[in-house]
Design an enzyme around this catalytic site. Structure first.
Site, PDB file in Angstrom:
ATOM      1  N   LYS A 179      83.522 -25.190  36.487  1.00 39.09           N
ATOM      2  CA  LYS A 179      83.219 -26.201  37.503  1.00 39.09           C
ATOM      3  C   LYS A 179      82.735 -27.467  36.812  1.00 39.09           C
ATOM      4  CE  LYS A 179      79.616 -25.445  40.127  1.00 39.09           C
ATOM      5  NZ  LYS A 179      78.764 -24.877  41.204  1.00 39.09           N
TER       6      LYS A 179
ATOM      7  N   ASP B 203      78.433 -11.121  38.017  1.00 33.19           N
ATOM      8  CA  ASP B 203      77.239 -11.937  37.805  1.00 33.19           C
ATOM      9  C   ASP B 203      76.024 -11.016  37.804  1.00 33.19           C
ATOM     10  OD1 ASP B 203      75.825 -14.252  37.315  1.00 33.19           O
ATOM     11  OD2 ASP B 203      76.640 -15.337  39.044  1.00 33.19           O
TER      12      ASP B 203
ATOM     13  N   ASP C 245      72.608 -14.888  45.000  1.00 32.82           N
ATOM     14  CA  ASP C 245      71.513 -15.497  45.752  1.00 32.82           C
ATOM     15  C   ASP C 245      72.070 -16.093  47.047  1.00 32.82           C
ATOM     16  OD1 ASP C 245      69.231 -16.683  46.665  1.00 32.82           O
ATOM     17  OD2 ASP C 245      68.868 -17.919  44.915  1.00 32.82           O
TER      18      ASP C 245
ATOM     19  N   ALA D 245      75.098 -17.175  47.292  1.00 33.97           N
ATOM     20  CA  ALA D 245      76.528 -16.833  47.232  1.00 33.97           C
ATOM     21  C   ALA D 245      77.427 -18.062  47.267  1.00 33.97           C
ATOM     22  CB  ALA D 245      76.916 -15.860  48.347  1.00 33.97           C
TER      23      ALA D 245
END
Length: 332
Positions: A213, A239, A243, A245
């Site tokens: 990203k 992962d 959290d 998501a």
């Protein structure tokens, strides 16, 4: 990062019977009593009795209800939501055990809160993960048993022995039993590449892909690019925690647009805050695999969710610590 080989399947693991060893005591905080009960069952014990209450002003009170003088005490308390209450309760438990003359106190932390605050990213910030380690040590604990810490450097934040165990065996076992076939293991960001690579090696060196990203230019929206071939494959996003998501959900959508046949999410810690449930249950994922290091109440569950137990793994680690045996040999 090196992940362990698979442990024996649960049906073949014989519980360790320590009921006659009065030196070993296990107590549960309020953060995840269900997990503590399963760990105790593996050890052939029952969680020790204690009184826990909150005063009108929010202060916590804990009292151990049996003698632990000269005992090896294990306190099971993930510092999950409500994070500050869970942490404070752990500190009070440690102090109570120390003042009750426990021979050795081990804090069993299936989930370590504040782990993402493990370095300074801007000026005048706290490294809260280190502060929490200092607080736990200062409370009087002798040893820490932690599972899947967010970053390796957290182990160095403690000046006492720390045993680090992994939740990956139960996740890998489930995936192997699914016999998914043409898989690709995917890291949802560049920072998780080593974790995904270690996971892939345990699945017969499955191919690896990365979702990268980045912003092409200042003030432009972030663009996700897939590094690796996912077309026609079953993608498994790996992962340490889920959290909100946000990242893992967007990564899954990119993988599907790039031709992935289906996408699985795989993480040890189910933090599930904010809009996580909506994002994970919208049909993007075939299944979402997590463990029970953090409790997931019934109203936070959804059809795609699979919660796998790490209780036997934690119980085995506790037994080995108590017997002065090797914990690392579990993961060779």
């Amino acid at each position: 990062m090196v992940f362990p080989d698979l442990l024996p399947r649960r049906s073949t693991v014989q519980p360790v019977r320590l009921m006659g060893d009065e030196r070993l005591r296990l107590f549960s905080g309020s953060a995840n009593p269900e997990l503590a009960q399963l760990v105790a069952r593996y050890l052939g014990l029952a969680p020790g009795p204690l009184v826990r209450k909150s005063f009108a002003d929010g202060e916590l009170y804990v009292q151990i209800q049996e003698s632990i003088r000269g005992c090896d005490v294990y306190l099971v308390q993930p510092t999950c939501s409500p994070v500050n209450d869970s942490l404070m309760e752990l500190l009070i438990l440690i102090d109570a055990c120390r003042r009750a003359s426990a021979r050795q106190i081990t804090a069993v932390l299936p989930y370590y809160g504040y782990a993402r605050a493990d370095r300074k990213t801007a000026g005048r910030e706290s490294i809260t993960a280190k502060l929490v380690a200092n607080l736990i040590t200062a409370a009087g604990v002798d040893r820490v048993l932690a599972m899947d810490l967010h970053s390796a450097q957290i182990q160095a934040y403690f000046d006492i022995p720390l045993d680090h165990v992994y939740g990956s065996p139960v996740l890998l076992q489930y995936i192997k039993e699914k016999q998914l076939g043409d898989m690709v293991i995917v890291s949802p960001d560049v920072g998780g590449v080593s974790r995904a690579r270690a996971f892939a090696k345990k699945l017969d060196d499955a191919p690896l892909a990365i979702v990268d990203k980045r912003r092409q230019a200042p003030n432009e929206v972030e663009v996700m690019n897939v590094i690796g071939d996912v077309k026609g494959k079953t993608a498994i996003l790996v992962d340490d925690m889920i959290d909100t998501a946000g990242t893992i959900s967007e990564a899954a959508k990119v993988l599907l647009r790039q031709g992935a046949k289906e996408v699985y999410a795989c993480a040890t810690h189910a933090v599930f805050s904010s809009r996580a449930i909506d994002r994970l249950s919208d049909g993007t994922f075939t299944e979402v695999l997590v463990t029970n290091t953090i409790p997931v109440p019934p109203d936070r569950r959804f059809p795609q969710l699979r919660v796998l137990s790490v209780a036997d793994l934690i119980g085995e680690a506790i037994w080995r610590i108590h017997e002065d045996s090797s914990v690392s040999s579990m993961f060779r």
